[in-house]
Design an enzyme around this catalytic site. Structure first.
Site, PDB file in Angstrom:
ATOM      1  N   ASP A 100       3.324  26.292 -10.544  1.00  0.00           N
ATOM      2  CA  ASP A 100       2.626  25.068 -10.940  1.00  0.00           C
ATOM      3  C   ASP A 100       2.527  24.829 -12.435  1.00  0.00           C
ATOM      4  O   ASP A 100       1.655  24.104 -12.895  1.00  0.00           O
ATOM      5  CB  ASP A 100       1.216  25.108 -10.352  1.00  0.00           C
ATOM      6  CG  ASP A 100       0.475  26.389 -10.743  1.00  0.00           C
ATOM      7  OD1 ASP A 100       0.862  27.011 -11.753  1.00  0.00           O
ATOM      8  OD2 ASP A 100      -0.482  26.767 -10.046  1.00  0.00           O
ATOM      9  N   GLU A 122       6.192  29.914  -4.093  1.00  0.00           N
ATOM     10  CA  GLU A 122       4.728  29.766  -4.143  1.00  0.00           C
ATOM     11  C   GLU A 122       4.349  28.291  -3.945  1.00  0.00           C
ATOM     12  O   GLU A 122       3.651  27.674  -4.746  1.00  0.00           O
ATOM     13  CB  GLU A 122       4.123  30.311  -5.450  1.00  0.00           C
ATOM     14  CG  GLU A 122       2.617  30.558  -5.356  1.00  0.00           C
ATOM     15  CD  GLU A 122       2.009  31.038  -6.674  1.00  0.00           C
ATOM     16  OE1 GLU A 122       1.663  30.205  -7.522  1.00  0.00           O
ATOM     17  OE2 GLU A 122       1.883  32.271  -6.836  1.00  0.00           O
ATOM     18  N   GLU A 136      -2.146  21.973 -13.336  1.00  0.00           N
ATOM     19  CA  GLU A 136      -1.390  22.719 -12.330  1.00  0.00           C
ATOM     20  C   GLU A 136      -1.402  22.083 -10.940  1.00  0.00           C
ATOM     21  O   GLU A 136      -0.396  22.096 -10.225  1.00  0.00           O
ATOM     22  CB  GLU A 136      -1.903  24.166 -12.245  1.00  0.00           C
ATOM     23  CG  GLU A 136      -1.577  25.029 -13.471  1.00  0.00           C
ATOM     24  CD  GLU A 136      -2.543  24.850 -14.626  1.00  0.00           C
ATOM     25  OE1 GLU A 136      -3.508  24.067 -14.494  1.00  0.00           O
ATOM     26  OE2 GLU A 136      -2.337  25.478 -15.680  1.00  0.00           O
ATOM     27  N   HIS A 212      -7.862  31.820 -19.660  1.00  0.00           N
ATOM     28  CA  HIS A 212      -6.919  30.946 -20.369  1.00  0.00           C
ATOM     29  C   HIS A 212      -6.906  29.509 -19.870  1.00  0.00           C
ATOM     30  O   HIS A 212      -6.306  28.653 -20.515  1.00  0.00           O
ATOM     31  CB  HIS A 212      -5.488  31.498 -20.275  1.00  0.00           C
ATOM     32  CG  HIS A 212      -4.887  31.391 -18.909  1.00  0.00           C
ATOM     33  ND1 HIS A 212      -4.341  30.229 -18.437  1.00  0.00           N
ATOM     34  CD2 HIS A 212      -4.776  32.283 -17.909  1.00  0.00           C
ATOM     35  CE1 HIS A 212      -3.899  30.426 -17.198  1.00  0.00           C
ATOM     36  NE2 HIS A 212      -4.157  31.658 -16.855  1.00  0.00           N
ATOM     37  N   ARG A 214      -6.890  25.737 -19.165  1.00  0.00           N
ATOM     38  CA  ARG A 214      -7.106  24.590 -20.075  1.00  0.00           C
ATOM     39  C   ARG A 214      -8.453  23.912 -19.851  1.00  0.00           C
ATOM     40  O   ARG A 214      -9.139  23.553 -20.784  1.00  0.00           O
ATOM     41  CB  ARG A 214      -5.992  23.559 -19.850  1.00  0.00           C
ATOM     42  CG  ARG A 214      -4.860  23.652 -20.834  1.00  0.00           C
ATOM     43  CD  ARG A 214      -3.818  22.573 -20.533  1.00  0.00           C
ATOM     44  NE  ARG A 214      -2.895  22.371 -21.641  1.00  0.00           N
ATOM     45  CZ  ARG A 214      -1.932  23.197 -21.982  1.00  0.00           C
ATOM     46  NH1 ARG A 214      -1.754  24.321 -21.319  1.00  0.00           N
ATOM     47  NH2 ARG A 214      -1.138  22.928 -23.004  1.00  0.00           N
ATOM     48  N   HIS A 245      -5.508  36.216 -24.307  1.00  0.00           N
ATOM     49  CA  HIS A 245      -4.339  35.327 -24.233  1.00  0.00           C
ATOM     50  C   HIS A 245      -3.945  34.863 -25.635  1.00  0.00           C
ATOM     51  O   HIS A 245      -4.809  34.710 -26.503  1.00  0.00           O
ATOM     52  CB  HIS A 245      -4.722  34.124 -23.362  1.00  0.00           C
ATOM     53  CG  HIS A 245      -3.566  33.253 -22.946  1.00  0.00           C
ATOM     54  ND1 HIS A 245      -2.929  32.394 -23.805  1.00  0.00           N
ATOM     55  CD2 HIS A 245      -2.943  33.105 -21.747  1.00  0.00           C
ATOM     56  CE1 HIS A 245      -1.968  31.749 -23.155  1.00  0.00           C
ATOM     57  NE2 HIS A 245      -1.948  32.169 -21.896  1.00  0.00           N
TER      58      HIS A 245
HETATM   59  C1  UD1 Z   1       0.422  28.075 -19.340  1.00  0.00           C
HETATM   60  C2  UD1 Z   1       0.496  27.164 -18.108  1.00  0.00           C
HETATM   61  C3  UD1 Z   1      -0.520  27.599 -17.065  1.00  0.00           C
HETATM   62  C4  UD1 Z   1      -0.394  29.080 -16.768  1.00  0.00           C
HETATM   63  C5  UD1 Z   1      -0.481  29.871 -18.064  1.00  0.00           C
HETATM   64  C6  UD1 Z   1      -0.259  31.341 -17.812  1.00  0.00           C
HETATM   65  C7  UD1 Z   1       1.028  24.788 -18.366  1.00  0.00           C
HETATM   66  C8  UD1 Z   1       0.543  23.454 -18.790  1.00  0.00           C
HETATM   67  N1  UD1 Z   1       0.165  25.801 -18.503  1.00  0.00           N
HETATM   68  O1  UD1 Z   1      -0.839  27.854 -19.961  1.00  0.00           O
HETATM   69  O2  UD1 Z   1      -0.299  26.856 -15.877  1.00  0.00           O
HETATM   70  O3  UD1 Z   1      -1.440  29.437 -15.908  1.00  0.00           O
HETATM   71  O4  UD1 Z   1       0.553  29.416 -18.954  1.00  0.00           O
HETATM   72  O5  UD1 Z   1      -0.636  32.113 -18.922  1.00  0.00           O
HETATM   73  O6  UD1 Z   1       2.151  24.940 -17.944  1.00  0.00           O
HETATM   74  N2  UD1 Z   1       1.295  31.426 -26.924  1.00  0.00           N
HETATM   75  C9  UD1 Z   1       1.899  32.320 -27.790  1.00  0.00           C
HETATM   76  N3  UD1 Z   1       2.754  33.255 -27.243  1.00  0.00           N
HETATM   77  C10 UD1 Z   1       3.004  33.360 -25.906  1.00  0.00           C
HETATM   78  C11 UD1 Z   1       2.366  32.454 -25.055  1.00  0.00           C
HETATM   79  C12 UD1 Z   1       1.526  31.484 -25.581  1.00  0.00           C
HETATM   80  O7  UD1 Z   1       1.712  32.281 -28.985  1.00  0.00           O
HETATM   81  O8  UD1 Z   1       3.785  34.227 -25.501  1.00  0.00           O
HETATM   82  C13 UD1 Z   1       0.386  30.403 -27.505  1.00  0.00           C
HETATM   83  C14 UD1 Z   1       1.143  29.273 -28.224  1.00  0.00           C
HETATM   84  O9  UD1 Z   1       0.429  28.906 -29.365  1.00  0.00           O
HETATM   85  C15 UD1 Z   1       1.100  28.141 -27.197  1.00  0.00           C
HETATM   86  C16 UD1 Z   1      -0.254  28.391 -26.557  1.00  0.00           C
HETATM   87  O10 UD1 Z   1      -0.383  29.800 -26.452  1.00  0.00           O
HETATM   88  O11 UD1 Z   1       1.212  26.864 -27.799  1.00  0.00           O
HETATM   89  C17 UD1 Z   1      -0.480  27.743 -25.212  1.00  0.00           C
HETATM   90  O12 UD1 Z   1       0.608  28.010 -24.327  1.00  0.00           O
HETATM   91  P1  UD1 Z   1       0.891  26.984 -23.087  1.00  0.00           P
HETATM   92  O13 UD1 Z   1       2.043  27.512 -22.302  1.00  0.00           O
HETATM   93  O14 UD1 Z   1       0.983  25.597 -23.591  1.00  0.00           O
HETATM   94  O15 UD1 Z   1      -0.441  27.036 -22.254  1.00  0.00           O
HETATM   95  P2  UD1 Z   1      -1.125  28.236 -21.472  1.00  0.00           P
HETATM   96  O16 UD1 Z   1      -2.595  28.067 -21.633  1.00  0.00           O
HETATM   97  O17 UD1 Z   1      -0.492  29.510 -21.848  1.00  0.00           O
HETATM   98  N1  UDP Z   2      -1.115  39.902 -17.052  1.00  0.00           N
HETATM   99  C1  UDP Z   2      -0.407  40.730 -17.931  1.00  0.00           C
HETATM  100  N2  UDP Z   2      -1.028  41.113 -19.104  1.00  0.00           N
HETATM  101  C2  UDP Z   2      -2.269  40.703 -19.446  1.00  0.00           C
HETATM  102  C3  UDP Z   2      -2.955  39.830 -18.562  1.00  0.00           C
HETATM  103  C4  UDP Z   2      -2.351  39.441 -17.377  1.00  0.00           C
HETATM  104  O1  UDP Z   2       0.720  41.134 -17.648  1.00  0.00           O
HETATM  105  O2  UDP Z   2      -2.754  41.095 -20.512  1.00  0.00           O
HETATM  106  C5  UDP Z   2      -0.450  39.474 -15.794  1.00  0.00           C
HETATM  107  C6  UDP Z   2      -1.269  39.617 -14.528  1.00  0.00           C
HETATM  108  O3  UDP Z   2      -1.075  40.873 -13.934  1.00  0.00           O
HETATM  109  C7  UDP Z   2      -0.736  38.489 -13.653  1.00  0.00           C
HETATM  110  C8  UDP Z   2      -0.278  37.445 -14.654  1.00  0.00           C
HETATM  111  O4  UDP Z   2      -0.202  38.086 -15.909  1.00  0.00           O
HETATM  112  O5  UDP Z   2       0.400  38.879 -12.899  1.00  0.00           O
HETATM  113  C9  UDP Z   2      -1.240  36.305 -14.686  1.00  0.00           C
HETATM  114  O6  UDP Z   2      -0.948  35.495 -15.759  1.00  0.00           O
HETATM  115  P1  UDP Z   2      -1.949  34.400 -16.302  1.00  0.00           P
HETATM  116  O7  UDP Z   2      -3.355  34.788 -15.991  1.00  0.00           O
HETATM  117  O8  UDP Z   2      -1.577  34.186 -17.723  1.00  0.00           O
HETATM  118  O9  UDP Z   2      -1.494  33.102 -15.509  1.00  0.00           O
HETATM  119  P2  UDP Z   2      -1.900  32.469 -14.082  1.00  0.00           P
HETATM  120  O10 UDP Z   2      -1.643  33.481 -13.024  1.00  0.00           O
HETATM  121  O11 UDP Z   2      -3.321  32.036 -14.185  1.00  0.00           O
HETATM  122  O12 UDP Z   2      -0.989  31.276 -13.993  1.00  0.00           O
END
Ligand code: UD1
Ligand code: UDP
Length: 385
Positions: A100, A122, A136, A212, A214, A245
């Site tokens: 999602d 999923e 999502e 994390h 939004r 995160h």
């Molecule tokens: C995204 C997904 C969410 C998912 C989550 C898992 C969308 C809109 N959101 O949210 O569904 O549950 O990932 O974690 O698709 N960043 C880094 N390094 C990384 C990852 C993220 O620096 O490896 C920072 C960046 O500044 C980035 C910000 O995190 O702009 C937000 O990342 P983004 O993918 O937009 O949103 P998430 O909250 O991570």
């Molecule tokens: N996870 C990880 N390292 C961390 C925190 C979470 O590898 O420090 C893993 C966790 O085991 C799970 C996945 O990341 O499989 C969940 O990711 P996240 O919570 O970012 O996204 P969501 O599942 O809410 O989309």
């Protein structure tokens, strides 16, 4: 159909990578009938790369789109334009997307514009509230609307799809691939890395926290952190491990509310292997994550979910997960109850496996081969124990 099927898996964030890794590995095991392609948008960068590294997946295409402060518009447009270019030179017969995220929806929409069939891994999770989780719930609904094959992890997800009119023959109940990944990763003899060595598992109860979402950013999550701070001040034998995160909007508030407290370990996101093995050793999990809600119950860990809705009702029904929202008083009281009332704790600490049995990726690939006419029987559906 007798030729090889070219299957392209598209993903971009940490959770998609963890849950698609077993699928990619299973696709590769079928190289006699399947040509495998992997495309990552890199909506996440570091958090994606650690998973690719662990599962030894080398993507064929890496769009490298991540930017600090990226908006939903940035992710959607950059991903779609990049995927379009790839499809123009390397058109697959089937595209697989997961779950999602915005990468999921952009991947599905790009495939639809090219009239390439989509398999949704999923599929069928629903809260029935388009703003929770945001975006999502809409990403997965829209993806479901254009997918050809729906890999529903549970019978509940199957029922959601059936209620929306998806034909039964296109839905396969597979279990969730997150449990395949967990089986691959959690081991009793695993030695936790140095950064976790300071945690006193012998004398302290340990709370694992991840946040994390939004819709929780800002005030809601600030209240959660304040409740955690109060708990730490009340109970001297409790430690908190919080892999924070990488989103700067999460980091800033965490630092403000929980920075500098003794017995609160604010650390960088952990690689999946140490994280999963850490989860197997802690006492209580507080999270707004989707994946963690599925993993922790399988490990017998009580989970308090910092959200008002969940698309994963199965572990709530089984009693291992409670949906508590973000109200400060409620987070405080529910967590304190688990930490101070042994019967409440024992009641929630039963290991349950409503989400999978470790065979989801096999079922997904069998369903693909069945749909393509390579095999004559569909996979047996997953039924939780
Ligand atoms: C995204 C997904 C969410 C998912 C989550 C898992 C969308 C809109 N959101 O949210 O569904 O549950 O990932 O974690 O698709 N960043 C880094 N390094 C990384 C990852 C993220 O620096 O490896 C920072 C960046 O500044 C980035 C910000 O995190 O702009 C937000 O990342 P983004 O993918 O937009 O949103 P998430 O909250 O991570
Ligand atoms: N996870 C990880 N390292 C961390 C925190 C979470 O590898 O420090 C893993 C966790 O085991 C799970 C996945 O990341 O499989 C969940 O990711 P996240 O919570 O970012 O996204 P969501 O599942 O809410 O989309």
């Amino acid at each position: 159909m007798t030729g090889k099927i070219k299957v392209m898996s598209i993903f971009g964030t940490r959770p998609e990578a963890i849950k698609m890794a077993p699928v990619v590995m299973e696709l590769m095991r079928h190289s006699d009938v399947i040509e495998t392609r992997t495309l990552v948008t890199a909506q996440h960068r570091e958090m994606l790369d650690q998973v690719l590294h662990l599962f030894r997946i080398v993507p064929d295409y890496d769009l490298n789109i991540m930017a600090e402060g990226q908006t939903l518009f940035d992710i959607t447009t950059r991903a779609m334009l990049g995927i379009n270019e790839v499809f123009q030179k390397d058109r697959p017969d089937l595209v697989l997307v997961h779950g999602d995220t915005t990468t999921t929806f952009a991947g599905a929409l790009a495939a639809y514009y090219h009239q390439i069939p989509i398999g949704h891994v999923e599929a069928g999770l629903r809260t029935h509230d388009i703003y929770s989780p945001f975006p999502e719930e809409m990403n997965r609904r829209l993806t479901g609307g254009i997918a050809t094959l729906h890999f529903a992890p549970t019978p509940t997800a199957q029922a959601n799809l059936a209620a929306e009119g998806v034909p039964e023959r296109r839905i396969f109940v597979t279990g969730n691939t997150v449990i395949d990944a967990l089986h691959h990763t959690v081991r009793p003899d695993y030695v936790l890395p140095e950064e976790l060595a300071q945690i006193d598992f012998a004398h302290h109860r340990v709370l694992l926290v991840t946040t994390h979402r939004r819709e929780n950013l800002g005030e809601p999550i600030r209240h959660v952190y304040r409740a955690i701070r109060d708990i730490i001040e009340q109970l001297e034998d409790v430690e908190v491990v919080f892999p924070v995160h990488r989103n700067p909007k999460v980091r800033e508030i965490v630092r403000e509310e929980l920075g500098g407290l003794s017995r609160v370990h604010l650390i960088d996101p952990l690689d999946y292997e140490p994280f999963a093995n850490l989860m197997a050793r802690v006492d209580v999990v507080l999270t707004d994550s989707g994946g963690v809600q599925e993993e922790a119950p399988a490990l017998g860990k009580p989970v308090l979910v910092l959200r008002d809705t969940t698309e994963r009702p199965e572990a709530v029904a089984a009693g291992t997960v409670r949906l508590i929202g973000t109200d400060e008083k409620r987070v405080y009281s529910e967590t304190m109850r688990l930490l101070t009332e042994p019967t409440a704790y024992t009641h929630m600490a039963e290991a349950v496996n409503p989400y999978g049995d470790g065979q989801a990726a096999r079922r997904i690939i069998e369903a693909i081969l069945y749909h393509a006419g390579h095999i004559h029987t569909p996979p047996e559906p997953f039924r939780s124990a």
